[in-house]
Design a protein around this motif. Structure first.
Motif, short mmCIF file in Angstrom:
data_model
loop_
_atom_site.label_atom_id
_atom_site.label_comp_id
_atom_site.label_asym_id
_atom_site.label_seq_id
_atom_site.Cartn_x
_atom_site.Cartn_y
_atom_site.Cartn_z
N GLY A 1 -2.50 4.39 -6.35
CA GLY A 1 -2.27 3.06 -6.91
C GLY A 1 -0.83 2.92 -7.33
O GLY A 1 0.07 3.51 -6.74
N LYS B 1 8.75 2.45 2.38
CA LYS B 1 8.65 1.54 1.23
C LYS B 1 9.90 0.67 1.15
O LYS B 1 9.81 -0.56 0.93
CB LYS B 1 8.48 2.33 -0.07
N GLU C 1 0.86 -1.20 0.00
CA GLU C 1 0.00 0.00 0.00
C GLU C 1 0.89 1.24 0.00
O GLU C 1 0.92 2.06 0.93
CB GLU C 1 -0.97 0.00 1.18
N THR C 2 1.62 1.39 -1.10
CA THR C 2 2.66 2.42 -1.21
C THR C 2 2.15 3.84 -1.03
O THR C 2 2.89 4.72 -0.58
CB THR C 2 3.37 2.31 -2.57
N GLY C 3 0.88 4.09 -1.36
CA GLY C 3 0.34 5.44 -1.23
C GLY C 3 0.27 5.93 0.20
O GLY C 3 0.13 7.14 0.44
N THR D 1 2.51 -3.30 -5.12
CA THR D 1 2.39 -1.87 -4.82
C THR D 1 1.22 -1.54 -3.93
O THR D 1 1.37 -0.86 -2.90
CB THR D 1 2.26 -1.05 -6.11
N SER D 2 0.02 -2.01 -4.27
CA SER D 2 -1.16 -1.47 -3.61
C SER D 2 -2.38 -2.37 -3.78
O SER D 2 -2.40 -3.26 -4.63
CB SER D 2 -1.48 -0.07 -4.15
N THR D 3 -3.39 -2.09 -2.97
CA THR D 3 -4.65 -2.85 -3.04
C THR D 3 -5.56 -2.34 -4.15
O THR D 3 -6.43 -3.06 -4.63
CB THR D 3 -5.42 -2.74 -1.72
#
Length: 220
Positions: free
Chosen positions: A161, A136, A127-129, A153-155
């Motif tokens: 995203g 990270k 969930e990089t955001g 990277t993300s969900t």
């Protein structure tokens, strides 16, 4: 031209996804020979039946989308998904523990999921955001140390995203020790190609057919 179908995990993780939606998802994956579909644990057995005889793999999300569930619950869900026919597990990291710098917890959380599904690749969703650049980097290191086969990277349900810069950073951090899955907001051929060029090995997307149409258009 890149065989982009081999990178795509055609995904439907919407809370309102119906049996008909999952049937369509699997049909699209078989039509285009995508690498995998990605579904919730309640739909793994359904996808397994629909994909029988095909080469399409089944990825199942665990601890999704918040990552805040107890470790034992994540491990149990992962084991259940594999028992139902899942080939791969996409688990959300304990994001709050990442933000707290509680790396022992983060690593143990991943390790227990990995241990629950021997022989099945586990993807750690960062969930990089929600993370700083340093978080990270440290999350990538923790995932590799814990035995994750991929970092993701993300969900697609959190803040932001996949972005090219994050994929590059993740590739730099894991090197050849893990693979990269870019996911969240990948809706066209150009974006998909950019993620692959940055180092992505898999693409999580609900727009697989549109990406394939874009590839065919660009190839003319």
């Amino acid at each position: 031209m890149v065989n982009i179908a081999s990178y795509i995990e055609q995904t439907n993780l919407k809370p309102e996804a119906t049996l008909q939606d999952i049937s369509k998802l699997c049909s699209e994956a078989m039509t285009y020979n995508f690498a995998a579909v990605c579904v919730h644990s309640s739909y793994v057995s359904t996808a397994h039946a629909m994909l029988k005889g095909s080469d399409v793999r089944i990825s199942c999300v665990v601890g999704f989308p918040l990552g805040a569930m107890a470790t034992k619950i994540k491990a149990a869900e992962a084991a259940y998904a594999v028992a139902c026919g899942a080939d791969e597990i996409d688990m959300v990291l304990a994001i709050g523990r990442v933000k707290s710098g509680d790396w022992d917890y983060v690593i143990e959380d991943i390790q227990q999921v990995v241990a629950a599904v021997p022989g099945h690749p586990v993807k750690g969703i960062l969930e990089t955001g929600l993370l700083t650049e340093e978080e990270k980097k440290l999350a990538c290191r923790a995932a590799v140390q814990a035995g994750a086969a991929y970092v993701k990277t993300s969900t697609g349900f959190g803040c932001g995203g996949a972005v090219v810069e994050d994929v590059r950073l993740m590739r730099d951090m894991v090197g050849k020790n893990a693979r990269i899955k870019a996911s969240g907001g990948i809706r066209d051929y150009q974006t998909a190609c950019a993620m692959i060029a940055a180092g992505a090995d898999r693409l999580g997307t609900s727009s697989g057919p549109a990406i394939m149409e874009g590839m065919q258009h660009d190839g003319k």
